[in-house]
Design an enzyme around this catalytic site. Structure first.
Site, PDB file in Angstrom:
ATOM      1  N   ASN A 151       2.459  -9.645 -19.199  1.00  0.00           N
ATOM      2  CA  ASN A 151       2.532  -8.592 -18.179  1.00  0.00           C
ATOM      3  C   ASN A 151       1.604  -7.425 -18.492  1.00  0.00           C
ATOM      4  O   ASN A 151       1.049  -6.792 -17.596  1.00  0.00           O
ATOM      5  CB  ASN A 151       3.978  -8.086 -18.046  1.00  0.00           C
ATOM      6  CG  ASN A 151       4.845  -9.110 -17.341  1.00  0.00           C
ATOM      7  OD1 ASN A 151       4.877  -9.175 -16.125  1.00  0.00           O
ATOM      8  ND2 ASN A 151       5.541  -9.932 -18.117  1.00  0.00           N
ATOM      9  N   HIS A 201       1.205 -19.701 -18.240  1.00  0.00           N
ATOM     10  CA  HIS A 201       1.767 -19.876 -19.587  1.00  0.00           C
ATOM     11  C   HIS A 201       1.430 -21.269 -20.136  1.00  0.00           C
ATOM     12  O   HIS A 201       1.917 -21.637 -21.207  1.00  0.00           O
ATOM     13  CB  HIS A 201       3.297 -19.778 -19.549  1.00  0.00           C
ATOM     14  CG  HIS A 201       3.839 -18.394 -19.341  1.00  0.00           C
ATOM     15  ND1 HIS A 201       3.345 -17.291 -19.990  1.00  0.00           N
ATOM     16  CD2 HIS A 201       4.878 -17.949 -18.580  1.00  0.00           C
ATOM     17  CE1 HIS A 201       4.047 -16.223 -19.623  1.00  0.00           C
ATOM     18  NE2 HIS A 201       4.976 -16.597 -18.772  1.00  0.00           N
ATOM     19  N   MET A 246       3.661   2.047 -18.774  1.00  0.00           N
ATOM     20  CA  MET A 246       4.043   0.875 -17.989  1.00  0.00           C
ATOM     21  C   MET A 246       5.556   0.798 -17.832  1.00  0.00           C
ATOM     22  O   MET A 246       6.061   0.423 -16.778  1.00  0.00           O
ATOM     23  CB  MET A 246       3.492  -0.402 -18.627  1.00  0.00           C
ATOM     24  CG  MET A 246       1.986  -0.563 -18.382  1.00  0.00           C
ATOM     25  SD  MET A 246       1.305  -2.095 -19.013  1.00  0.00           S
ATOM     26  CE  MET A 246       2.053  -3.291 -17.903  1.00  0.00           C
ATOM     27  N   PHE A 263       2.519   1.225 -23.429  1.00  0.00           N
ATOM     28  CA  PHE A 263       3.887   0.756 -23.205  1.00  0.00           C
ATOM     29  C   PHE A 263       4.699   1.822 -22.450  1.00  0.00           C
ATOM     30  O   PHE A 263       5.371   1.503 -21.469  1.00  0.00           O
ATOM     31  CB  PHE A 263       4.554   0.407 -24.551  1.00  0.00           C
ATOM     32  CG  PHE A 263       5.965  -0.061 -24.374  1.00  0.00           C
ATOM     33  CD1 PHE A 263       6.228  -1.327 -23.868  1.00  0.00           C
ATOM     34  CD2 PHE A 263       7.033   0.770 -24.679  1.00  0.00           C
ATOM     35  CE1 PHE A 263       7.537  -1.758 -23.674  1.00  0.00           C
ATOM     36  CE2 PHE A 263       8.339   0.346 -24.487  1.00  0.00           C
ATOM     37  CZ  PHE A 263       8.590  -0.924 -23.985  1.00  0.00           C
ATOM     38  N   LYS A 282      10.744  -3.196 -25.831  1.00  0.00           N
ATOM     39  CA  LYS A 282      10.534  -2.320 -26.971  1.00  0.00           C
ATOM     40  C   LYS A 282       9.042  -2.078 -27.224  1.00  0.00           C
ATOM     41  O   LYS A 282       8.638  -0.991 -27.616  1.00  0.00           O
ATOM     42  CB  LYS A 282      11.176  -2.954 -28.204  1.00  0.00           C
ATOM     43  CG  LYS A 282      11.754  -1.948 -29.144  1.00  0.00           C
ATOM     44  CD  LYS A 282      12.773  -2.567 -30.085  1.00  0.00           C
ATOM     45  CE  LYS A 282      13.364  -1.454 -30.941  1.00  0.00           C
ATOM     46  NZ  LYS A 282      14.231  -1.980 -31.990  1.00  0.00           N
ATOM     47  N   GLY A 283       8.259  -3.129 -27.054  1.00  0.00           N
ATOM     48  CA  GLY A 283       6.810  -2.980 -27.147  1.00  0.00           C
ATOM     49  C   GLY A 283       6.289  -2.594 -28.515  1.00  0.00           C
ATOM     50  O   GLY A 283       5.302  -1.864 -28.625  1.00  0.00           O
TER      51      GLY A 283
HETATM   52  P1  A3P Z   1       9.265  -6.841 -26.561  1.00  0.00           P
HETATM   53  O1  A3P Z   1      10.335  -7.721 -25.998  1.00  0.00           O
HETATM   54  O2  A3P Z   1       9.059  -7.064 -28.025  1.00  0.00           O
HETATM   55  O3  A3P Z   1       9.455  -5.405 -26.242  1.00  0.00           O
HETATM   56  P2  A3P Z   1       5.375 -10.942 -21.684  1.00  0.00           P
HETATM   57  O4  A3P Z   1       4.753  -9.996 -20.721  1.00  0.00           O
HETATM   58  O5  A3P Z   1       4.434 -11.990 -22.169  1.00  0.00           O
HETATM   59  O6  A3P Z   1       6.663 -11.459 -21.172  1.00  0.00           O
HETATM   60  O7  A3P Z   1       5.682 -10.107 -22.998  1.00  0.00           O
HETATM   61  C1  A3P Z   1       6.647  -9.091 -23.004  1.00  0.00           C
HETATM   62  C2  A3P Z   1       6.508  -8.303 -24.278  1.00  0.00           C
HETATM   63  O8  A3P Z   1       5.326  -7.474 -24.191  1.00  0.00           O
HETATM   64  C3  A3P Z   1       7.684  -7.363 -24.476  1.00  0.00           C
HETATM   65  O9  A3P Z   1       7.880  -7.275 -25.886  1.00  0.00           O
HETATM   66  C4  A3P Z   1       7.137  -6.086 -23.880  1.00  0.00           C
HETATM   67  O10 A3P Z   1       7.807  -4.927 -24.295  1.00  0.00           O
HETATM   68  C5  A3P Z   1       5.709  -6.124 -24.376  1.00  0.00           C
HETATM   69  N1  A3P Z   1       4.838  -5.236 -23.601  1.00  0.00           N
HETATM   70  C6  A3P Z   1       4.706  -5.165 -22.262  1.00  0.00           C
HETATM   71  N2  A3P Z   1       3.848  -4.210 -21.915  1.00  0.00           N
HETATM   72  C7  A3P Z   1       3.410  -3.650 -23.053  1.00  0.00           C
HETATM   73  C8  A3P Z   1       2.501  -2.595 -23.348  1.00  0.00           C
HETATM   74  N3  A3P Z   1       1.885  -1.917 -22.385  1.00  0.00           N
HETATM   75  N4  A3P Z   1       2.282  -2.296 -24.644  1.00  0.00           N
HETATM   76  C9  A3P Z   1       2.914  -2.968 -25.615  1.00  0.00           C
HETATM   77  N5  A3P Z   1       3.793  -3.973 -25.410  1.00  0.00           N
HETATM   78  C10 A3P Z   1       4.034  -4.311 -24.138  1.00  0.00           C
END
Ligand code: A3P
Length: 279
Positions: free
Chosen positions: A47, A95, A219, A216, A237-238
């Site tokens: 995302n 994916h 967003m 993070f 959590k990011g």
């Molecule tokens: P966490 O669950 O560890 O917080 P995906 O988009 O592939 O489903 O991945 C989701 C993960 O990416 C989540 O991790 C989310 O918090 C993190 N994420 C989304 N946007 C982010 C950003 N701008 N910076 C850092 N991490 C981000």
């Protein structure tokens, strides 16, 4: 319940989003040289990078992304015809394991951006995603989920098999592999690298603006707008290193063993900086 998932050619998928009919039709999605394509194993930062790519295209074209923006493998077969009609540049995401991506994306020299994240944080993120997602089964504990993750019995199957397969493409000029951790460390540099890879002529100011919008915090603050009620699940959590609060010593060992078996000594293994982020 078992019917939330189904298996196709040995890989697990969520039944409500994917279907065998769609996988059969997917091969007729026509790749273009100017597609902007992102591929990620789940929870590696999909995302995050989708937003970066959408911002880039919006800045250059002033047009919002076309409607069918979810994973190419989601939805019903009629979507493929619509996607084949969409004007360029299309932002496409998936994916899928590289072997399951339509062949034309390789033969037509589509540029493919791939994001990876260290497997320990990926597993923890996936655990929370599973347990907060009505489309996926729930796990009664982290320990139970860990066993599924490590044996590849999760949607889109084994992290390590994806990583090994992508490792083969590291020298392909049409593939760029970036890591979650590198983006986190220097988002401006990451955005610039991505723009250059796709040949998108963005100024330094535009790159800075995209990076600022894509932290993070920023967003997450907009996540209700962008992802509705699901926002808090996607933007959890990011961080790097959340795994330390979850892994037992035995699980640590098991993950290290898998890393050593599949990725130690490979170029992608080195890129992941496992020794820095997973020790
Ligand atoms: P966490 O669950 O560890 O917080 P995906 O988009 O592939 O489903 O991945 C989701 C993960 O990416 C989540 O991790 C989310 O918090 C993190 N994420 C989304 N946007 C982010 C950003 N701008 N910076 C850092 N991490 C981000």
């Amino acid at each position: 319940p078992a019917d939330l998932l189904f298996s196709y050619k040995g890989v697990l998928y969520p039944s409500i989003l994917c279907s065998p009919e769609m996988f059969q039709k997917l091969e007729s999605l026509e790749a273009r040289k100017d597609d902007v394509m992102l591929i990620a194993y789940p929870k590696c930062g999909t995302n995050w990078v989708i937003q970066i790519l959408h911002e880039m295209i919006f800045m250059l074209t002033n047009k919002p992304p076309a409607p069918d923006i979810s994973m190419i493998e989601f939805g019903t077969p009629d979507k493929i015809e619509r996607m084949n009609q969409q004007p360029s540049p299309r932002v496409l995401t998936s994916h899928l394991h590289p072997d399951n991506i339509p062949k034309s994306f390789f033969t037509n020299k589509t540029k493919k951006l791939v994001i990876f994240r260290n497997p320990k944080d990926t597993a923890v993120s996936y655990f929370h995603f599973y347990n907060n997602n009505a489309l996926l089964p729930n796990f009664s504990s982290w320990d139970e989920f860990f066993q599924h993750f490590i044996s590849g019995k999760v949607c889109w199957s084994s992290y390590f098999e994806h990583a090994c397969a992508w490792n083969e493409y590291l020298d392909d000029e049409n593939v760029l592999i970036v890591t979650y951790e590198d983006l986190k460390e220097n988002l401006v540099a990451g955005v610039k690298q991505i723009a250059e890879f796709f040949g998108l002529p963005l100024t330094q100011e535009q790159i800075q603006e995209i990076a600022d919008k894509s932290t993070f915090q920023n967003m997450k603050a907009k996540s209700r707008e962008t992802h509705g009620n699901f926002g808090h699940v996607v933007f959890r959590k990011g961080d790097i290193g959340d795994w330390k609060s979850y892994f037992s010593p035995a699980q640590n060992q098991e993950m290290d063993d898998s890393f050593n078996k599949y990725l130690a000594g490979t170029k992608l293994g080195a890129k992941l900086k496992y020794d820095v982020h997973c020790k």
